[in-house]
Structures are given as structure tokens and as C-alpha cells.
Scaffold this motif. Structure first.
Motif, short mmCIF file in Angstrom:
data_model
loop_
_atom_site.label_atom_id
_atom_site.label_comp_id
_atom_site.label_asym_id
_atom_site.label_seq_id
_atom_site.Cartn_x
_atom_site.Cartn_y
_atom_site.Cartn_z
N ALA A 334 0.76 -1.12 -0.12
CA ALA A 334 -0.45 -0.15 0.15
C ALA A 334 1.20 1.36 -0.02
O ALA A 334 0.39 1.90 -0.50
CB ALA A 334 -0.58 -0.05 1.66
N ALA A 335 2.16 1.16 0.79
CA ALA A 335 2.55 2.50 0.65
C ALA A 335 3.44 2.70 -0.40
O ALA A 335 3.89 3.41 -0.70
CB ALA A 335 4.08 2.02 1.88
N ASP A 336 4.03 1.45 -1.34
CA ASP A 336 4.83 1.23 -2.38
C ASP A 336 3.64 1.89 -3.49
O ASP A 336 4.09 3.12 -4.42
CB ASP A 336 5.05 0.04 -2.68
N MET A 337 2.32 1.92 -3.45
CA MET A 337 1.73 2.36 -4.17
C MET A 337 0.76 4.09 -3.95
O MET A 337 1.14 5.02 -4.72
CB MET A 337 -0.31 2.05 -4.53
N THR A 338 0.88 3.96 -2.62
CA THR A 338 0.81 5.60 -2.20
C THR A 338 1.43 6.51 -2.31
O THR A 338 1.92 7.76 -3.31
CB THR A 338 0.10 5.53 -0.94
N GLY A 339 2.96 5.64 -1.63
CA GLY A 339 3.95 7.04 -1.60
C GLY A 339 4.77 7.11 -3.14
O GLY A 339 5.28 8.09 -3.27
N ALA A 340 4.31 6.29 -4.13
CA ALA A 340 4.65 7.03 -5.39
C ALA A 340 3.67 7.66 -5.76
O ALA A 340 5.16 9.00 -6.42
CB ALA A 340 4.82 5.38 -6.57
N GLY A 341 2.76 7.81 -5.32
CA GLY A 341 2.25 9.26 -6.03
C GLY A 341 2.62 10.64 -5.16
O GLY A 341 2.64 11.56 -6.06
N ILE A 342 2.89 10.39 -4.20
CA ILE A 342 2.60 11.01 -3.00
C ILE A 342 4.92 12.24 -3.40
O ILE A 342 4.48 13.36 -4.32
CB ILE A 342 3.89 10.36 -1.99
#
Ligand code: NAD
Length: 367
Positions: A334-342
Motif C-alpha cells: 500500500a505504501a509503495d503504491m501511495t508513496g509513488a504518487g506522493i
């Protein structure tokens, strides 16, 4: 042997949360279902959908020792802090996307998944759309050959959505567009170059400080020769609504560019110019055989809301808890997906500069 059941609370019943209540009600691994919303009428609507009790807010849910799992369907900018509270309260946490809008919250969720031993799952629908599951199987069969390029998209006009969406940074809500690609390629993004496109009026920039209605990013991936391009629009880009992806390999192209049309497959052969005659456009196969009979229903997945993804998400969440393993979209994924966007939004704000994306595994494995 009796199967132990978990009690679930769904928090936030406005547009999205209510859909999950009947799925939990039918799932054989679920005991009691409780609902909560700050709006008492919305909370009461959950009783009509099959919940046995309504609680006034998340605080009351966390104080209730009988509740094992909390599924957050609250506004996106609340998810990070709320997920931390849920895990700290010793409960399993499911969260609507995105996992957070702040890198530090992502690190903390990863740490808490490890230290509490509780499950976390980001309920990313796009990972379980039937086209995504079809492509997963095609990759496993070797149908693509070497993968060469991927493209993800989420085009949605949010102008009439609740006020907090006004001016929201587009790639802070990237997960529908990048989630299928990162899971299908089974990797994480390591760096990003992103441009904002279009310009919001000053009056729409006040809440989030974001000037862009659209963002488009190119990501490098760990251990992969594939680059992926991911675009997200929030307003000022009139077109059909779409969340989806295209993936290409030496031997096959798979494009899903409109929710209004079935995906299309382009087989490659030496010396053959690909035209409509060679393309294969049809719905992705029904995926309900992967589900327990109690939640399958009678409607094929290509006719269900979100291509049946909510059924798969609930089943994966409850199964992972019952089996004592991490969920497929656990805190790290989840962090990989979300952090890529941040990181992508940060790149857009810096005029397209390269921004490194943290490896969230370092939160629990610093060496
Ligand atoms: N395909 C998908 O995965 C998908 C689709 C739609 C929405 N979403 C996500 O689902 C979430 C919910 O979407 P929505 O459109 O229903 O949002 P919304 O803003 O309309 O509703 C959120 C609800 O949460 C409630 N709430 C807020 N704080 C609370 C608290 N402390 N305790 C109890 N209730 C509280 C509010 O009263 C409100 O009714 C959003 O994060 C959105 O991004 C995901």
C-alpha cells in the motif's frame, strides 16, 4: 473444526462504504457487522444493509473490544491518521484508498503492521478488476514474453465531489492507476519524473496548495527494464471516466483504455501489421470462481460494480486474517503504491525534477 469468525466495523457510509456491508454480511468468516458514521442517518442506512449496530464515530468503534477489524471508508486525507489509531488500538485495519497523503504516515503504518502483528490492507479495487486478474494469469502463462512497457490511467472529473476534493493533488490519488501495474510487475517504483498539466484558478488552490488539475508521471521500477507512465486527471479534461491500464510485452499487448469498452488484446507475429482484424476485444473472464459460494452471487463480474473487486477485497482481507498471513495489499505494498504518487506530486511541484521514492521496507528492516 469450527472456523473462528471476526467482527467487522465499517466506518464511513456515505457513497462507498455501504456497498461493503452486505458483502461482509454474507461472508462465512464474518460474525457481527457494526457500522459508524458521524451522520446518524447514514449510520442507520447501514442497519438496513445488514449491520446489527451503529456507533457514533471511530472513537466509539476503537473503544469496543468486541470489534476485531475496522474498515475505513472515510475521506482520503483522514486515512493515514485513522489507520494508525486502528492498529494502535490492537485491531486489524482495512482502508479505502489512498493509504495516506503523507510519507511519514505510510512509514508508521508499515511499522505498526510489524510491531502489532495485526493485518493492514488497502482496499485497492483496481488490483482485483477482472482485466487485472486476466493479465495476471496471462503473465503467469508467459503470453506476453518479456514485458516492455506499461501505462496506467485514472481520469475522473471530481468537480461535483465533496468540497475537500477541490484542488486535491491528482497523484495523491494515484493508486487506481498505478496499483495494477506494480502488482502485475511485482515490484516497486524507485524514482519518478512528473509534470503537472493545465492550471487551476487561484481560488481552487487554497486548500491543498496544488495548481494542477492533471498530472502525468514516468516511473523507474526496481529490478525491471520496464518504464511505466501514469496519468491522473481530477478536472478540466472532458472524456469518458476511466480507471485502468495497458501492458505490453514482446508477444502481446493488452489495452484497457475505457471503462465503457471491453479490453483489447493485440497478439504480435513477425511481419504482421496489427490492425483491427487481429485485435481481440471482449470482456475479461468472470472471476467469481475464486470466491466462496456464499458471496459469489448470480451476476458475472463484468456486470458488477467495480468488476467484482469489492467481493475479492473482502475475501482476501478476511482470509488473510483467518490464515494468519499478510494481506495481498499489505502495508508495504500500500505504501509503495501511495508513496509513488506522493513523490510524483512533489516532482510536479519541482517542475519535473527526479524524485526518489523511499523503500518502506526500511521502516522495519533498516539494514
Ligand atoms: N474504487 C474505490 O476504491 C473507491 C471509490 C470511491 C471512493 N473511494 C474512497 O472511499 C472513501 C469514501 O468515499 P466517499 O465518497 O463515500 O466519501 P465521503 O466523504 O462522501 O464520506 C465519508 C464519510 O465518512 C464519515 N466520517 C468521517 N469521519 C468519521 C469518523 N471519525 N467516524 C465515523 N465516520 C466518519 C463522514 O461522515 C462521511 O459520511 C474515500 O477515501 C474515497 O477516496 C474509493
Amino acid at each position: 473444526m469450527a472456523v473462528s469468525k471476526v467482527n467487522v466495523a465499517v466506518v464511513g457510509l456515505s457513497h462507498f462504504g455501504g456497498m461493503f456491508v452486505p458483502i461482509y454480511r454474507n461472508h462465512p468468516g464474518v460474525g457481527e457487522i457494526v457500522v459508524s458514521d458521524l451522520d446518524a442517518d447514514l449510520a442507520a442506512s447501514g442497519i438496513a444493509l445488514g449491520a446489527s449496530r451503529a456507533l457514533p464515530d471511530l472513537g466509539a468503534v476503537l473503544a469496543d473490544d468486541s470489534i476485531d477489524v475496522v474498515h475505513l471508508c472515510t475521506p482520503p486525507f483522514m486515512h493515514g491518521e485513522m489507520a494508525i489509531q486502528v492498529l494502535e488500538a490492537g485491531k486489524h485495519c482495512a482502508s479505502a484508498v489512498p493509504a495516506a497523503v503523507d510519507m511519514e504516515h505510510l512509514f508508521e503504518i508499515v511499522r505498526l503492521q510489524e510491531s502489532t502483528g495485526k493485518n493492514y490492507m488497502m482496499m485497492e479495487t483496481a488490483v482485483y478488476y477482472s482485466p487485472t486478474l486476466e493479465v495476471r494469469d496471462l503473465i503467469a502463462q508467459g503470453a506476453f514474453g518479456e514485458l516492455t512497457f506499461g501505462r496506467g490511467a485514472h481520469f475522473q472529473d471530481m468537480t461535483d465531489a465533496p468540497a475537500y476534493w477541490q484542488g486535491f493533488p491528482p497523484h495523491h490519488y494515484i493508486t487506481h492507476a498505478i496499483g495494477p501495474l506494480l502488482t502485475l510487475l511485482d515490484t516497486r517504483a524507485t524514482s519518478v519524473r512528473c509534470l503537472g498539466s493545465g492550471r487551476l484558478p487561484e481560488s481552487e488552490q487554497t486548500r491543498w496548495g496544488n495548481p494542477f488539475p492533471i498530472e502525468t508521471a514516468i516511473f523507474e521500477l526496481e529490478g525491471s527494464d520496464v518504464a511505466i507512465e501514469v496519468s491522473r486527471s481530477m478536472s478540466r479534461m472532458p472524456r469518458l471516466f476511466h480507471e485502468g491500464f495497458s501492458l505490453y510485452g514482446e508477444k502481446l499487448g493488452y489495452e484497457w483504455t475505457s471503462w465503457g469498452e471491453a479490453p483489447v488484446r493485440y497478439p504480435w507475429a513477425p511481419g504482421v501489421l496489427i490492425t483491427h482484424a487481429e485485435s481481440d476485444r471482449r470482456p475479461a473472464p468472470d472471476t467469481r470462481h475464486l470466491l466462496p459460494p456464499e458471496i459469489r452471487g448470480d451476476v458475472p463480474t463484468d456486470k458488477l460494480p467495480y468488476w467484482g473487486a469489492p467481493l475479492h477485497l473482502v475475501h482476501e482481507l478476511i482470509s488473510s486474517i483467518a490464515e494468519g498471513r499478510r494481506s495481498f495489499i499489505d502495508a508495504v505494498r500500500a505504501a509503495d503504491m501511495t508513496g509513488a504518487g506522493i513523490a510524483a506530486h512533489a516532482s510536479a511541484m519541482a517542475g519535473g525534477a527526479v524524485v526518489e521514492i523511499p523503500d518502506f521496507r526500511a521502516a522495519v528492516n533498516p539494514g
